[in-house]
Design a protein around this motif. Structure first.
Motif, PDB file in Angstrom:
ATOM      1  N   ALA A  90       0.886  -1.353   0.060  1.00  0.00           N
ATOM      2  CA  ALA A  90       0.080   0.275   0.120  1.00  0.00           C
ATOM      3  C   ALA A  90       1.117   1.292   0.221  1.00  0.00           C
ATOM      4  CB  ALA A  90      -0.767   0.109   1.345  1.00  0.00           C
ATOM      5  N   VAL A  91       1.573   1.522  -1.224  1.00  0.00           N
ATOM      6  CA  VAL A  91       2.637   2.734  -1.173  1.00  0.00           C
ATOM      7  C   VAL A  91       2.070   3.418  -2.308  1.00  0.00           C
ATOM      8  CG1 VAL A  91       4.348   1.422  -0.176  1.00  0.00           C
ATOM      9  CG2 VAL A  91       3.919   1.198  -2.728  1.00  0.00           C
ATOM     10  N   ASP A  92       2.358   4.694  -2.320  1.00  0.00           N
ATOM     11  CA  ASP A  92       1.939   5.728  -3.385  1.00  0.00           C
ATOM     12  C   ASP A  92       3.075   5.645  -4.352  1.00  0.00           C
ATOM     13  OD1 ASP A  92       1.611   8.006  -4.893  1.00  0.00           O
ATOM     14  OD2 ASP A  92       0.494   8.876  -3.328  1.00  0.00           O
ATOM     15  N   GLU A  93       2.991   5.223  -5.251  1.00  0.00           N
ATOM     16  CA  GLU A  93       4.204   5.160  -6.584  1.00  0.00           C
ATOM     17  C   GLU A  93       4.581   6.477  -6.957  1.00  0.00           C
ATOM     18  OE1 GLU A  93       3.046   2.443  -9.694  1.00  0.00           O
ATOM     19  OE2 GLU A  93       3.102   0.588  -8.213  1.00  0.00           O
ATOM     20  N   VAL A  94       3.796   7.463  -7.001  1.00  0.00           N
ATOM     21  CA  VAL A  94       4.062   8.809  -7.500  1.00  0.00           C
ATOM     22  C   VAL A  94       5.104   9.307  -6.615  1.00  0.00           C
ATOM     23  CG1 VAL A  94       2.942  11.126  -7.965  1.00  0.00           C
ATOM     24  CG2 VAL A  94       1.843   9.177  -8.600  1.00  0.00           C
ATOM     25  N   LEU A  95       4.945   9.176  -5.240  1.00  0.00           N
ATOM     26  CA  LEU A  95       6.108   9.718  -4.264  1.00  0.00           C
ATOM     27  C   LEU A  95       7.342   8.773  -4.290  1.00  0.00           C
ATOM     28  CD1 LEU A  95       3.282  10.491  -1.311  1.00  0.00           C
ATOM     29  CD2 LEU A  95       4.142  12.024  -2.860  1.00  0.00           C
ATOM     30  N   SER A  96       8.178   9.609  -3.585  1.00  0.00           N
ATOM     31  CA  SER A  96       9.438   8.907  -3.142  1.00  0.00           C
ATOM     32  C   SER A  96       9.395   7.966  -2.118  1.00  0.00           C
ATOM     33  CB  SER A  96      10.718   9.750  -3.131  1.00  0.00           C
ATOM     34  OG  SER A  96      10.362  10.396  -1.945  1.00  0.00           O
ATOM     35  N   GLY A  97      10.000   6.996  -1.811  1.00  0.00           N
ATOM     36  CA  GLY A  97      10.141   6.189  -0.642  1.00  0.00           C
ATOM     37  C   GLY A  97      10.134   7.022   0.591  1.00  0.00           C
ATOM     38  N   ARG A  98      11.117   8.034   0.462  1.00  0.00           N
ATOM     39  CA  ARG A  98      11.127   9.017   1.878  1.00  0.00           C
ATOM     40  C   ARG A  98       9.839   9.873   2.041  1.00  0.00           C
ATOM     41  NH1 ARG A  98      12.649  13.687   3.799  1.00  0.00           N
ATOM     42  NH2 ARG A  98      13.935  13.895   5.555  1.00  0.00           N
ATOM     43  N   GLU A  99       9.279  10.238   0.878  1.00  0.00           N
ATOM     44  CA  GLU A  99       7.911  10.960   1.114  1.00  0.00           C
ATOM     45  C   GLU A  99       6.788   9.844   1.408  1.00  0.00           C
ATOM     46  OE1 GLU A  99       8.643  14.209  -2.606  1.00  0.00           O
ATOM     47  OE2 GLU A  99       7.922  12.132  -3.136  1.00  0.00           O
ATOM     48  N   ASN A 100       6.688   8.895   1.213  1.00  0.00           N
ATOM     49  CA  ASN A 100       5.818   7.995   1.652  1.00  0.00           C
ATOM     50  C   ASN A 100       5.879   7.941   3.173  1.00  0.00           C
ATOM     51  OD1 ASN A 100       3.930   6.043  -0.244  1.00  0.00           O
ATOM     52  ND2 ASN A 100       5.744   6.385  -1.286  1.00  0.00           N
ATOM     53  N   LEU A 101       7.099   7.668   3.436  1.00  0.00           N
ATOM     54  CA  LEU A 101       7.160   7.531   4.970  1.00  0.00           C
ATOM     55  C   LEU A 101       6.884   8.915   5.896  1.00  0.00           C
ATOM     56  CD1 LEU A 101      10.502   5.473   4.849  1.00  0.00           C
ATOM     57  CD2 LEU A 101       8.379   4.572   5.667  1.00  0.00           C
ATOM     58  N   VAL A 102       7.301  10.215   5.343  1.00  0.00           N
ATOM     59  CA  VAL A 102       6.971  11.197   5.949  1.00  0.00           C
ATOM     60  C   VAL A 102       5.456  11.484   5.829  1.00  0.00           C
ATOM     61  CG1 VAL A 102       7.357  13.910   5.360  1.00  0.00           C
ATOM     62  CG2 VAL A 102       9.314  12.398   5.261  1.00  0.00           C
ATOM     63  N   LEU A 103       4.811  11.181   4.685  1.00  0.00           N
ATOM     64  CA  LEU A 103       3.324  11.406   4.804  1.00  0.00           C
ATOM     65  C   LEU A 103       2.614  10.489   5.886  1.00  0.00           C
ATOM     66  CD1 LEU A 103       0.957  12.464   3.464  1.00  0.00           C
ATOM     67  CD2 LEU A 103       0.883  10.289   1.765  1.00  0.00           C
ATOM     68  N   ILE A 104       3.197   9.351   6.115  1.00  0.00           N
ATOM     69  CA  ILE A 104       2.480   8.677   7.442  1.00  0.00           C
ATOM     70  C   ILE A 104       2.760   9.050   8.397  1.00  0.00           C
ATOM     71  CG2 ILE A 104       2.460   6.453   8.363  1.00  0.00           C
ATOM     72  CD1 ILE A 104       1.026   6.583   5.614  1.00  0.00           C
TER      73      ILE A 104
END
Length: 267
Positions: A90-104
């Motif tokens: 359940a990851v957002d492919e448009v965002l970077s890996g780091r941006e996914n983590l920061v978002l959560i």
């Protein structure tokens, strides 16, 4: 909240869909800081158990508690103490890996989301890929990122519902290593799987779910004792295709994969 000896307790759990009786009164406990594998074929009811324990589905009968909270009477407290990783990342492919983590981290209203993200990228060997869009990640990298995201907020209990479905052998090993490290750090993990070698490689205890019942529950050694003694025949071990594949790509099968049997011995 003080530590709970058995963060997951299930007693007499039942669930039916019209004439389909998926769960027929199952019971099990999961010790703190352990990996418990719920093993069964497709359609056995493994995901149904996870949905009930994570408050996404109501049981027809029986009781269950997570981190000391009743899943039916205290769903908010249960949800606050768990994380759930499903069969697909359940990851957002448009965002970077780091941006996914920061978002959560921001959604959880945690301080220093950037620091949390960087720490998790290090823990899951994703630092070099942290700035890349997730659409460029391999399957194993996406799954590791998904598990890393589930750790934000330090949930004491994690449900991993068939986490290696669709992954290649190398990616599966990456996920196995990440899961083992979580347990070492004290996280309680309920893992559902249909892969025998996955349960054998990871789990402290294994429960076999079949036709709505837990028909066996124990350590791997205890489950092996259920088989009758067999005549031992020493044979030369032949490499499997997985052994050959991992050797060709440079993975040390002696340390990173479950070793195959060197003899015909059911004990």
């Amino acid at each position: 909240m003080s530590a709970v000896a058995s963060p997951i307790r299930v007693s007499g759990l039942e669930k039916s869909y019209k004439d389909l009786h998926l769960l027929r009164g199952i019971d099990f406990d999961v010790a703190g800081g352990s990996i418990f594998a719920l093993l069964g074929s497709n359609g056995a009811g493994k995901t149904t158990v996870v949905k009930i324990l994570s408050t996404l589905l109501s049981a027809d009968a029986g009781t269950a508690s997570v981190s000391g909270f009743d899943v039916a009477a205290q769903p908010a407290q249960v949800r606050g103490s768990i994380s759930l990783t499903g069969q697909f990342a359940a990851v957002d492919e448009v965002l970077s890996g780091r941006e996914n983590l920061v978002l959560i981290a921001r959604l959880r209203h945690l301080s220093d989301p950037g620091g949390i993200a960087d720490d998790l990228l290090r823990r899951f060997s994703l630092t070099d890929a942290g700035g890349r869009k997730v659409s460029t990640y391999s399957g194993g990298m996406r799954r590791r990122l998904d598990i890393a995201m589930s750790l934000i907020g330090h949930p004491p209990v994690i449900f991993l519902d068939e986490p290696t479905t669709g992954l290649d052998p190398e990616a599966r090993i990456e996920v196995w290593q990440a899961v083992k490290e979580l347990a070492v750090q004290g996280t309680t993990i309920l893992l559902t799987t249909q892969y025998l070698e996955e349960a054998e490689h990871l789990a402290d205890r294994i429960a076999v779910l079949h036709q709505g019942h837990i028909i066996a529950n124990g350590t791997l050694a205890e489950l092996k004792q259920l088989l009758p003694p067999a005549q031992v025949e020493y044979v030369e071990k032949q490499p499997t295709l997985e052994d050959v594949f991992l050797a060709i790509i440079g993975v040390d099968t002696a340390t990173d994969t479950p070793s195959g049997p060197t003899r015909k011995d059911s004990r």
